[in-house]
Scaffold this motif. Structure first.
Motif, PDB file in Angstrom:
ATOM      1  N   ARG A   1     -44.255 -47.329 -17.275  1.00 40.39           N
ATOM      2  CA  ARG A   1     -43.548 -46.802 -16.097  1.00 40.39           C
ATOM      3  C   ARG A   1     -42.221 -46.150 -16.515  1.00 40.39           C
ATOM      4  N   GLU A   2     -41.496 -46.786 -17.419  1.00 43.56           N
ATOM      5  CA  GLU A   2     -40.220 -46.234 -17.891  1.00 43.56           C
ATOM      6  C   GLU A   2     -40.434 -44.885 -18.586  1.00 43.56           C
ATOM      7  N   VAL A   3     -41.440 -44.803 -19.444  1.00 41.06           N
ATOM      8  CA  VAL A   3     -41.715 -43.561 -20.164  1.00 41.06           C
ATOM      9  C   VAL A   3     -42.114 -42.463 -19.191  1.00 41.06           C
ATOM     10  N   VAL A   4     -43.034 -42.776 -18.295  1.00 39.48           N
ATOM     11  CA  VAL A   4     -43.487 -41.788 -17.313  1.00 39.48           C
ATOM     12  C   VAL A   4     -42.304 -41.303 -16.475  1.00 39.48           C
ATOM     13  N   SER A   5     -41.443 -42.204 -16.044  1.00 38.71           N
ATOM     14  CA  SER A   5     -40.273 -41.826 -15.235  1.00 38.71           C
ATOM     15  C   SER A   5     -39.341 -40.897 -16.002  1.00 38.71           C
TER      16      SER A   5
ATOM     17  N   CYS B   1     -47.742 -51.851 -19.208  1.00 35.32           N
ATOM     18  CA  CYS B   1     -47.737 -52.166 -20.637  1.00 35.32           C
ATOM     19  C   CYS B   1     -46.429 -51.737 -21.289  1.00 35.32           C
ATOM     20  N   ILE B   2     -46.050 -52.471 -22.301  1.00 34.58           N
ATOM     21  CA  ILE B   2     -44.842 -52.165 -23.073  1.00 34.58           C
ATOM     22  C   ILE B   2     -45.272 -51.784 -24.478  1.00 34.58           C
ATOM     23  N   ARG B   3     -44.704 -50.684 -24.967  1.00 32.79           N
ATOM     24  CA  ARG B   3     -45.009 -50.198 -26.308  1.00 32.79           C
ATOM     25  C   ARG B   3     -43.720 -49.825 -27.025  1.00 32.79           C
TER      26      ARG B   3
ATOM     27  N   ALA C   1     -34.848 -46.854 -37.493  1.00 31.83           N
ATOM     28  CA  ALA C   1     -35.013 -45.729 -36.576  1.00 31.83           C
ATOM     29  C   ALA C   1     -33.647 -45.271 -36.083  1.00 31.83           C
ATOM     30  N   ASP C   2     -33.462 -43.960 -36.024  1.00 34.32           N
ATOM     31  CA  ASP C   2     -32.211 -43.380 -35.528  1.00 34.32           C
ATOM     32  C   ASP C   2     -32.344 -42.789 -34.133  1.00 34.32           C
ATOM     33  N   HIS C   3     -33.564 -42.590 -33.664  1.00 35.11           N
ATOM     34  CA  HIS C   3     -33.790 -41.938 -32.380  1.00 35.11           C
ATOM     35  C   HIS C   3     -34.300 -42.931 -31.347  1.00 35.11           C
ATOM     36  N   ASP C   4     -33.916 -42.712 -30.095  1.00 34.90           N
ATOM     37  CA  ASP C   4     -34.360 -43.592 -29.017  1.00 34.90           C
ATOM     38  C   ASP C   4     -35.338 -42.859 -28.104  1.00 34.90           C
ATOM     39  N   LEU C   5     -35.755 -43.531 -27.049  1.00 39.23           N
ATOM     40  CA  LEU C   5     -36.727 -42.961 -26.132  1.00 39.23           C
ATOM     41  C   LEU C   5     -36.221 -41.668 -25.495  1.00 39.23           C
ATOM     42  N   ASP C   6     -34.938 -41.594 -25.177  1.00 32.22           N
ATOM     43  CA  ASP C   6     -34.400 -40.356 -24.603  1.00 32.22           C
ATOM     44  C   ASP C   6     -34.568 -39.191 -25.583  1.00 32.22           C
ATOM     45  N   ASP C   7     -34.295 -39.425 -26.872  1.00 33.43           N
ATOM     46  CA  ASP C   7     -34.476 -38.376 -27.880  1.00 33.43           C
ATOM     47  C   ASP C   7     -35.937 -37.949 -27.966  1.00 33.43           C
ATOM     48  N   ILE C   8     -36.821 -38.920 -27.901  1.00 31.27           N
ATOM     49  CA  ILE C   8     -38.259 -38.635 -27.985  1.00 31.27           C
ATOM     50  C   ILE C   8     -38.694 -37.758 -26.820  1.00 31.27           C
ATOM     51  N   VAL C   9     -38.340 -38.163 -25.613  1.00 34.74           N
ATOM     52  CA  VAL C   9     -38.759 -37.416 -24.423  1.00 34.74           C
ATOM     53  C   VAL C   9     -38.130 -36.028 -24.412  1.00 34.74           C
ATOM     54  N   THR C  10     -36.849 -35.931 -24.727  1.00 38.15           N
ATOM     55  CA  THR C  10     -36.183 -34.621 -24.744  1.00 38.15           C
ATOM     56  C   THR C  10     -36.845 -33.678 -25.737  1.00 38.15           C
TER      57      THR C  10
END
Length: 191
Positions: A122-126, A79-81, A166-175
């Protein structure tokens, strides 16, 4: 809406529109997508109800994260979110309040608070696994009932009307999620 959750949100918007007609209430409806990350280390999302904290929880217990469904019509089958950083969400609320307080007319009341970009499960989990430095493969399971293949927010309206993006990306979220998880003294460390 494709599920009861979305239906309840739409009903809330109908109720706000009714209040506007009846009493002149000024309102804005913000439709969140997948809110994640942490604004500060001591304000992390410690509930294991969303994907990133669920993955962190399983990893901290030495268990493999779970991916539900790998046969969706998406590039990697998961799934893509649209994930939105909690800090971006806070800024969206301020933009809506400022707009209402400034006397702006609300011809458009409802705004998607998203990035307009999707990330696969899968991308988020990775990315979460990589943030921990662990080497573990996720467990792949059957689909969960009711999960649509893709949900991405069109943020054009909120940008045009409220001047927000939005100013933040997935890397910012995960970090930020990982560092706040580590900062919680009640959480088990990653071994």
């Amino acid at each position: 809406p494709i599920n009861p959750y979305g239906e309840t949100k739409l009903i809330g918007e109908w109720m706000m529109a009714d209040c506007e007609r009846a009493w002149g209430l000024r309102w804005a409806g913000l439709r969140y997508f997948n809110v994640a990350g942490s604004g500060w280390d001591d304000l992390g999302d410690m509930a294991t109800l969303n994907l990133i904290p669920m993955v962190l929880d399983r990893l901290s217990r030495g268990q493999a994260p779970k991916i539900f469904g790998t046969d969706y019509p998406t590039p990697d089958g998961t799934c893509i979110r649209d994930y939105i950083h909690v800090r971006d969400l806070a800024v969206a609320h301020i933009a809506a309040l400022d707009y209402l307080a400034g006397g702006g007319t609300m011809a458009e009341h409802v705004f998607n608070v998203g990035t307009g970009r999707g990330s696969s499960v899968r991308e988020v989990v990775s990315k979460v696994i990589a943030s921990t430095g662990l080497n573990i493969e996720p467990e792949e399971l059957d689909r969960r009932a009711g999960d649509p293949p893709q949900l991405i927010g069109d943020a054009e309206r909120i940008g045009r009307v409220l001047g927000w993006k939005a100013d933040h990306d997935l890397d910012d979220i995960v970090t930020s999620a990982f560092t706040s998880w580590q900062a919680d003294p009640n959480r088990k460390s990653f071994d």
